[in-house]
Write a protein that holds these residues in place. Structure first.
Motif, PDB file in Angstrom:
ATOM      1  N   MET A   1       0.829  -1.187   0.000  1.00 21.63           N
ATOM      2  CA  MET A   1       0.000   0.000   0.000  1.00 21.63           C
ATOM      3  C   MET A   1       0.875   1.254   0.000  1.00 21.63           C
ATOM      4  SD  MET A   1      -3.003   1.151   2.632  1.00 21.63           S
ATOM      5  CE  MET A   1      -2.089   1.222   4.128  1.00 21.63           C
ATOM      6  N   TYR A   2       1.886   1.267   0.859  1.00 24.57           N
ATOM      7  CA  TYR A   2       2.732   2.454   0.948  1.00 24.57           C
ATOM      8  C   TYR A   2       3.667   2.573  -0.260  1.00 24.57           C
ATOM      9  CZ  TYR A   2       1.070   2.880   5.701  1.00 24.57           C
ATOM     10  OH  TYR A   2       0.271   3.032   6.794  1.00 24.57           O
ATOM     11  N   LEU A   3       3.997   1.446  -0.885  1.00 25.86           N
ATOM     12  CA  LEU A   3       4.874   1.481  -2.048  1.00 25.86           C
ATOM     13  C   LEU A   3       4.229   2.269  -3.191  1.00 25.86           C
ATOM     14  CD1 LEU A   3       7.508   0.515  -3.310  1.00 25.86           C
ATOM     15  CD2 LEU A   3       6.285  -1.506  -4.103  1.00 25.86           C
ATOM     16  N   ILE A   4       2.951   2.065  -3.383  1.00 25.66           N
ATOM     17  CA  ILE A   4       2.236   2.787  -4.437  1.00 25.66           C
ATOM     18  C   ILE A   4       2.174   4.280  -4.106  1.00 25.66           C
ATOM     19  CG2 ILE A   4      -0.017   3.060  -5.559  1.00 25.66           C
ATOM     20  CD1 ILE A   4      -0.339   0.009  -5.172  1.00 25.66           C
ATOM     21  N   ALA A   5       1.937   4.611  -2.848  1.00 29.06           N
ATOM     22  CA  ALA A   5       1.874   6.017  -2.434  1.00 29.06           C
ATOM     23  C   ALA A   5       3.237   6.695  -2.613  1.00 29.06           C
ATOM     24  CB  ALA A   5       1.425   6.115  -0.988  1.00 29.06           C
ATOM     25  N   ILE A   6       4.298   5.985  -2.274  1.00 24.36           N
ATOM     26  CA  ILE A   6       5.646   6.554  -2.441  1.00 24.36           C
ATOM     27  C   ILE A   6       5.957   6.763  -3.925  1.00 24.36           C
ATOM     28  CG2 ILE A   6       8.112   6.043  -2.149  1.00 24.36           C
ATOM     29  CD1 ILE A   6       7.311   4.632   0.491  1.00 24.36           C
ATOM     30  N   ALA A   7       5.592   5.781  -4.748  1.00 21.73           N
ATOM     31  CA  ALA A   7       5.845   5.903  -6.189  1.00 21.73           C
ATOM     32  C   ALA A   7       5.048   7.068  -6.795  1.00 21.73           C
ATOM     33  CB  ALA A   7       5.491   4.593  -6.893  1.00 21.73           C
ATOM     34  N   TRP A   8       3.779   7.191  -6.379  1.00 26.06           N
ATOM     35  CA  TRP A   8       2.975   8.298  -6.896  1.00 26.06           C
ATOM     36  C   TRP A   8       3.514   9.639  -6.407  1.00 26.06           C
ATOM     37  CZ3 TRP A   8       0.105   9.012 -10.849  1.00 26.06           C
ATOM     38  CH2 TRP A   8      -0.643  10.181 -10.948  1.00 26.06           C
ATOM     39  N   GLY A   9       3.992   9.680  -5.162  1.00 28.37           N
ATOM     40  CA  GLY A   9       4.610  10.899  -4.647  1.00 28.37           C
ATOM     41  C   GLY A   9       5.845  11.280  -5.450  1.00 28.37           C
ATOM     42  N   TYR A  10       6.631  10.286  -5.826  1.00 25.19           N
ATOM     43  CA  TYR A  10       7.814  10.542  -6.652  1.00 25.19           C
ATOM     44  C   TYR A  10       7.408  11.122  -8.006  1.00 25.19           C
ATOM     45  CZ  TYR A  10      11.960   9.646  -9.460  1.00 25.19           C
ATOM     46  OH  TYR A  10      13.033   9.780 -10.301  1.00 25.19           O
ATOM     47  N   VAL A  11       6.385  10.546  -8.615  1.00 20.42           N
ATOM     48  CA  VAL A  11       5.906  11.045  -9.904  1.00 20.42           C
ATOM     49  C   VAL A  11       5.409  12.483  -9.768  1.00 20.42           C
ATOM     50  CG1 VAL A  11       4.092  10.754 -11.659  1.00 20.42           C
ATOM     51  CG2 VAL A  11       5.374   8.771 -10.832  1.00 20.42           C
ATOM     52  N   ALA A  12       4.681  12.770  -8.721  1.00 22.26           N
ATOM     53  CA  ALA A  12       4.150  14.120  -8.512  1.00 22.26           C
ATOM     54  C   ALA A  12       5.283  15.119  -8.281  1.00 22.26           C
ATOM     55  CB  ALA A  12       3.184  14.131  -7.342  1.00 22.26           C
ATOM     56  N   VAL A  13       6.314  14.731  -7.546  1.00 25.50           N
ATOM     57  CA  VAL A  13       7.458  15.623  -7.321  1.00 25.50           C
ATOM     58  C   VAL A  13       8.183  15.874  -8.643  1.00 25.50           C
ATOM     59  CG1 VAL A  13       9.751  15.749  -6.244  1.00 25.50           C
ATOM     60  CG2 VAL A  13       7.769  15.089  -4.885  1.00 25.50           C
ATOM     61  N   MET A  14       8.333  14.862  -9.455  1.00 24.99           N
ATOM     62  CA  MET A  14       8.993  15.047 -10.759  1.00 24.99           C
ATOM     63  C   MET A  14       8.155  15.945 -11.674  1.00 24.99           C
ATOM     64  SD  MET A  14      11.918  13.656 -10.881  1.00 24.99           S
ATOM     65  CE  MET A  14      12.273  13.881  -9.172  1.00 24.99           C
ATOM     66  N   MET A  15       6.848  15.816 -11.617  1.00 31.52           N
ATOM     67  CA  MET A  15       5.983  16.692 -12.415  1.00 31.52           C
ATOM     68  C   MET A  15       6.120  18.139 -11.941  1.00 31.52           C
ATOM     69  SD  MET A  15       2.530  14.364 -12.730  1.00 31.52           S
ATOM     70  CE  MET A  15       1.524  15.718 -13.239  1.00 31.52           C
ATOM     71  N   ALA A  16       6.160  18.342 -10.626  1.00 38.88           N
ATOM     72  CA  ALA A  16       6.302  19.692 -10.081  1.00 38.88           C
ATOM     73  C   ALA A  16       7.674  20.264 -10.435  1.00 38.88           C
ATOM     74  CB  ALA A  16       6.102  19.668  -8.574  1.00 38.88           C
ATOM     75  N   LEU A  17       8.699  19.434 -10.390  1.00 40.89           N
ATOM     76  CA  LEU A  17      10.049  19.883 -10.754  1.00 40.89           C
ATOM     77  C   LEU A  17      10.110  20.280 -12.229  1.00 40.89           C
ATOM     78  CD1 LEU A  17      12.922  20.207  -9.637  1.00 40.89           C
ATOM     79  CD2 LEU A  17      13.381  17.881 -10.432  1.00 40.89           C
ATOM     80  N   LEU A  35       0.498  19.847  -4.977  1.00 45.06           N
ATOM     81  CA  LEU A  35      -0.639  19.662  -4.076  1.00 45.06           C
ATOM     82  C   LEU A  35      -1.792  18.907  -4.731  1.00 45.06           C
ATOM     83  CD1 LEU A  35      -0.767  23.095  -2.227  1.00 45.06           C
ATOM     84  CD2 LEU A  35      -0.025  20.902  -1.325  1.00 45.06           C
ATOM     85  N   LEU A  36      -2.165  19.315  -5.946  1.00 43.42           N
ATOM     86  CA  LEU A  36      -3.343  18.724  -6.581  1.00 43.42           C
ATOM     87  C   LEU A  36      -3.084  17.359  -7.215  1.00 43.42           C
ATOM     88  CD1 LEU A  36      -5.047  21.850  -8.187  1.00 43.42           C
ATOM     89  CD2 LEU A  36      -5.545  20.733  -6.026  1.00 43.42           C
ATOM     90  N   TYR A  37      -1.873  17.103  -7.666  1.00 40.22           N
ATOM     91  CA  TYR A  37      -1.561  15.813  -8.269  1.00 40.22           C
ATOM     92  C   TYR A  37      -0.842  14.871  -7.310  1.00 40.22           C
ATOM     93  CZ  TYR A  37      -2.789  17.417 -12.930  1.00 40.22           C
ATOM     94  OH  TYR A  37      -3.462  17.875 -14.017  1.00 40.22           O
ATOM     95  N   GLY A  38      -0.309  15.399  -6.230  1.00 38.87           N
ATOM     96  CA  GLY A  38       0.463  14.565  -5.328  1.00 38.87           C
ATOM     97  C   GLY A  38      -0.143  14.411  -3.960  1.00 38.87           C
ATOM     98  N   VAL A  39      -0.129  15.459  -3.173  1.00 39.22           N
ATOM     99  CA  VAL A  39      -0.515  15.379  -1.763  1.00 39.22           C
ATOM    100  C   VAL A  39      -1.987  15.017  -1.597  1.00 39.22           C
ATOM    101  CG1 VAL A  39      -0.672  16.680   0.383  1.00 39.22           C
ATOM    102  CG2 VAL A  39       1.318  16.976  -1.093  1.00 39.22           C
ATOM    103  N   LEU A  40      -2.873  15.701  -2.276  1.00 40.59           N
ATOM    104  CA  LEU A  40      -4.307  15.465  -2.117  1.00 40.59           C
ATOM    105  C   LEU A  40      -4.720  14.036  -2.496  1.00 40.59           C
ATOM    106  CD1 LEU A  40      -6.967  16.818  -1.282  1.00 40.59           C
ATOM    107  CD2 LEU A  40      -7.274  17.449  -3.675  1.00 40.59           C
ATOM    108  N   PRO A  41      -4.352  13.532  -3.678  1.00 43.32           N
ATOM    109  CA  PRO A  41      -4.762  12.154  -4.016  1.00 43.32           C
ATOM    110  C   PRO A  41      -4.151  11.106  -3.082  1.00 43.32           C
ATOM    111  CG  PRO A  41      -4.056  13.296  -5.993  1.00 43.32           C
ATOM    112  CD  PRO A  41      -3.727  14.181  -4.843  1.00 43.32           C
TER     113      PRO A  41
END
Length: 115
Positions: A1-17, A35-41
C-alpha cells in the motif's frame, strides 16, 4: 500500500520539478501541481485504504474496554461481602489479599507463620 503512495509521490514531485524548471512554468504552478496531483490524491487514497485497519483497532479497543468492565464488575461483586453477625469479627482486619491491583491496607503475614 505504501509502495504505491511513495511511487505516486515521486511522480508528482517530478511533475512539479518539471513545471518549475520549464521556461513557461512557474514556482506557483509547481506548488499547485504538487498539491493537486500529489498530496491530495495520496492522502485520500491512504485514508480510504486505512479504513479496515482503523475499524479493527476500534473493535479491538471496544473488546478490551468490555473485558476490563467485566473484570471490574466481578471485582465489585467479590467485594460485596455480607457483614458478620459477630461485631468483633467484623472489625478484625483481613489478612487475605483483596484481588485488586493495589496493595492491601495491612501487609500479609509471611507464608507458614501465623500472626
Amino acid at each position: 500500500m505504501y509502495l504505491i503512495a511513495i511511487a505516486w509521490g515521486y511522480v508528482a514531485v517530478m511533475m512539479a520539478l518539471a513545471e518549475a524548471t520549464s521556461s513557461q512554468g512557474s514556482i506557483l504552478g509547481a506548488l499547485i501541481t504538487l498539491l493537486l496531483y500529489g498530496v491530495l490524491p495520496i492522502t485520500i487514497v491512504l485514508y480510504i485504504l486505512g479504513a479496515p485497519g482503523r475499524k479493527a483497532a476500534r473493535k479491538k479497543q471496544a473488546m478490551a474496554e468490555a473485558e476490563l468492565a467485566a473484570q471490574g464488575s466481578q471485582v465489585a461483586q467479590a467485594a460485596q461481602v455480607e457483614p458478620s453477625a459477630n461485631p468483633a469479627q467484623a472489625a478484625a482486619p483481613s489478612t487475605q489479599a483483596d484481588g485488586g491491583d493495589h496493595a492491601p491496607a495491612q501487609p500479609l503475614p509471611p507464608e507458614g507463620k501465623e500472626a
